[in-house]
Design a protein around this motif. Structure first.
Motif, mmCIF file in Angstrom:
data_model
loop_
_atom_site.group_PDB
_atom_site.id
_atom_site.type_symbol
_atom_site.label_atom_id
_atom_site.label_comp_id
_atom_site.label_asym_id
_atom_site.label_seq_id
_atom_site.Cartn_x
_atom_site.Cartn_y
_atom_site.Cartn_z
ATOM 1 N N ALA A 126 -38.216 2.672 45.009
ATOM 2 C CA ALA A 126 -37.306 3.433 45.863
ATOM 3 C C ALA A 126 -37.690 3.270 47.326
ATOM 4 C CB ALA A 126 -37.316 4.914 45.464
ATOM 5 N N LEU A 127 -38.975 3.328 47.603
ATOM 6 C CA LEU A 127 -39.428 3.195 48.987
ATOM 7 C C LEU A 127 -39.126 1.805 49.528
ATOM 8 C CD1 LEU A 127 -42.832 5.092 48.702
ATOM 9 C CD2 LEU A 127 -40.738 5.900 49.835
ATOM 10 N N ILE A 135 -48.460 1.252 52.190
ATOM 11 C CA ILE A 135 -48.011 2.471 51.513
ATOM 12 C C ILE A 135 -48.530 2.442 50.079
ATOM 13 C CG2 ILE A 135 -45.994 3.721 50.646
ATOM 14 C CD1 ILE A 135 -44.442 2.818 53.080
ATOM 15 N N PHE A 190 -39.356 -0.507 60.791
ATOM 16 C CA PHE A 190 -40.345 -0.882 59.780
ATOM 17 C C PHE A 190 -39.748 -1.898 58.811
ATOM 18 C CE2 PHE A 190 -41.354 3.452 61.139
ATOM 19 C CZ PHE A 190 -42.671 3.278 61.543
ATOM 20 N N ASN A 217 -41.200 3.622 39.873
ATOM 21 C CA ASN A 217 -39.986 4.256 40.398
ATOM 22 C C ASN A 217 -40.089 4.551 41.880
ATOM 23 O OD1 ASN A 217 -38.499 4.455 37.939
ATOM 24 N ND2 ASN A 217 -39.917 6.041 37.285
ATOM 25 N N LEU A 218 -41.198 5.200 42.248
ATOM 26 C CA LEU A 218 -41.329 5.613 43.646
ATOM 27 C C LEU A 218 -41.476 4.406 44.575
ATOM 28 C CD1 LEU A 218 -41.402 8.064 45.459
ATOM 29 C CD2 LEU A 218 -43.893 8.149 45.170
ATOM 30 N N GLY A 253 -33.788 3.721 55.519
ATOM 31 C CA GLY A 253 -34.227 4.402 56.733
ATOM 32 C C GLY A 253 -35.375 3.712 57.449
ATOM 33 N N PHE A 254 -36.208 2.975 56.701
ATOM 34 C CA PHE A 254 -37.347 2.322 57.341
ATOM 35 C C PHE A 254 -36.899 1.257 58.331
ATOM 36 C CE2 PHE A 254 -40.155 3.338 53.413
ATOM 37 C CZ PHE A 254 -40.418 4.586 53.928
ATOM 38 N N ARG A 297 -35.728 2.324 61.675
ATOM 39 C CA ARG A 297 -36.751 2.849 62.579
ATOM 40 C C ARG A 297 -37.854 1.833 62.824
ATOM 41 N NH1 ARG A 297 -35.432 6.786 65.891
ATOM 42 N NH2 ARG A 297 -37.535 7.617 65.980
ATOM 43 N N GLN A 346 -36.719 -0.059 48.823
ATOM 44 C CA GLN A 346 -35.289 -0.223 49.089
ATOM 45 C C GLN A 346 -34.736 0.815 50.061
ATOM 46 O OE1 GLN A 346 -33.204 -1.597 45.228
ATOM 47 N NE2 GLN A 346 -35.116 -0.671 44.515
ATOM 48 N N TYR A 347 -35.619 1.665 50.557
ATOM 49 C CA TYR A 347 -35.200 2.740 51.453
ATOM 50 C C TYR A 347 -34.685 2.176 52.771
ATOM 51 C CZ TYR A 347 -35.443 7.225 53.917
ATOM 52 O OH TYR A 347 -35.152 8.357 54.636
#
Lengths: 211, 211
Positions: free
Chosen positions: B97-98, B150, B109, B93-94, B103-104, B107, B100-101
């Motif tokens: 989510a990361l 990550i 990434f 899950n985590l 915000g990266f 900035r 597909q985030y």
DNA sequence: TAGATTGTTAATCGATTAACAATC
DNA sequence: TAGATTGTTAATCGATTAACAATC
């Protein structure tokens, strides 16, 4: 007040100590020392003793600490000897992941509801937790005495969501939105900033190269 | 060394300043001051000036700062004027989510691969990013010069994954697993600790009650 | 010039580290 | 008793805040 300004860094470390002590417990270790804890969490023994000294005397000179006792004491200090109800706002990727995150339950946090504005998400469940419309946040918090809210919505909506949580009587907010939000005094706020963390890494990588 | 020990807190704040400046840019604001920045991020103007002073002189006395200029300077300081390749280990899950985030990307990434051990996950994609077996981590990192990894696997596997990343030549690791991992000197490590953050909140809630 | 705001220095505050007496 | 390890005090280190000269 028997509380002479305790550094936040100390509280963070206590939480880490507790997790390490739980690991020791699971391995069947009954006794430990400030040195062993320091080694396990990457700190110094002096700091471990100092952190604990803010709250009492939990060890025995010449002997060390009883693992289970010490852990229970720290858990009590952190307020984790009761269970905490949590609501999550935002059922996107991050909100969904957090809702299903197993680590929370182990540390005494129960997610009792997730909230979203997307009608296609509302009504379904995540790991047994129902997704409700945002309009139901206030009722949920008031009826269940929820004290902690997690914000997992896009930056543009974060302040709005914070306002709803505050108005509903929330005590503390964990904000994952990459934006600074403001809450009145008396409401605790912490930010988990995913990009900021990566940016500290890139800064450090570049520093190393430059040296 | 033109680098007289800069506090990590300063780097974290620079990242937040930058985000705030981007907001100002988007609103069409061209000029700002240390006071306005401080208000926007919840700090003091003296601190804003001090943080910037570690790196140079970016403003004009009596006038303030050019928003776009200052932001570009901070972005440069943080190492964000190039794009960074990131791999994520763990497609639960985590990790999903990361991956597909959004915000990266904003900035600088780019997540170029996700890795898992679960054969049912391998081969599918998340938002255009493929899920590969863990055995492919090393090739991916070496072939693409990936510098950041990550970790989003359960605590029990985190150290093992860290070792693989290190062996593959990663420069920095962002660890989401709730466990202390160790890496050799020269590899940057930061931890994003979800439960620790909640526990600081519960401690503070209990403190308030006790006062 | 007068007003504003930076960059920087000095003063303050707070957290970490080192050292050691207390004591099991 | 000798060895080990805590709890605590004092010394050090580092970060923040306040103040102000420089200057647009």
């Amino acid at each position: 007040m028997r509380n002479p300004k305790i550094p936040e860094a100390t509280i963070i470390r206590l939480s880490v100590y507790s997790r390490f002590l739980t690991q020791l417990e699971n391995k069947g270790v009954t006794n430990t020392s400030s040195g062993q804890i320091a080694e396990g969490v990457g700190g110094s023994s002096a700091q471990v003793r100092k952190d604990l000294a803010y709250f009492g005397e939990f060890g025995t000179r010449g002997v060390g600490y009883n693992v289970k006792d010490l852990n229970q004491n720290i858990i009590k200090i952190l307020g984790l000897s009761k269970r905490w109800k949590v609501v999550i706002v935002g059922a996107g990727n991050l909100g969904s992941a957090l809702t299903q995150y197993k680590g929370f339950k182990e540390r005494s946090f129960d997610v009792i509801g997730v909230f979203d504005i997307d009608p296609t998400r509302i009504g379904s469940t995540l790991n047994g937790v129902s997704i409700y419309p945002v309009s139901k946040i206030e009722d949920m918090i008031k009826e269940n005495g929820v004290e902690i809210g997690i914000i997992a919505v896009p930056a543009d909506f974060a302040q709005e969501v914070a306002d709803i949580l505050v108005k509903s009587g929330i005590k503390a907010i964990l904000n994952f939105a990459p934006v600074v939000i403001s809450v009145p005094r008396g409401v605790e706020l912490r930010n988990v900033d995913l990009t900021v963390n990566l940016e500290v890494l890139t800064y450090n990588i570049e520093m190393q190269k430059g040296e």
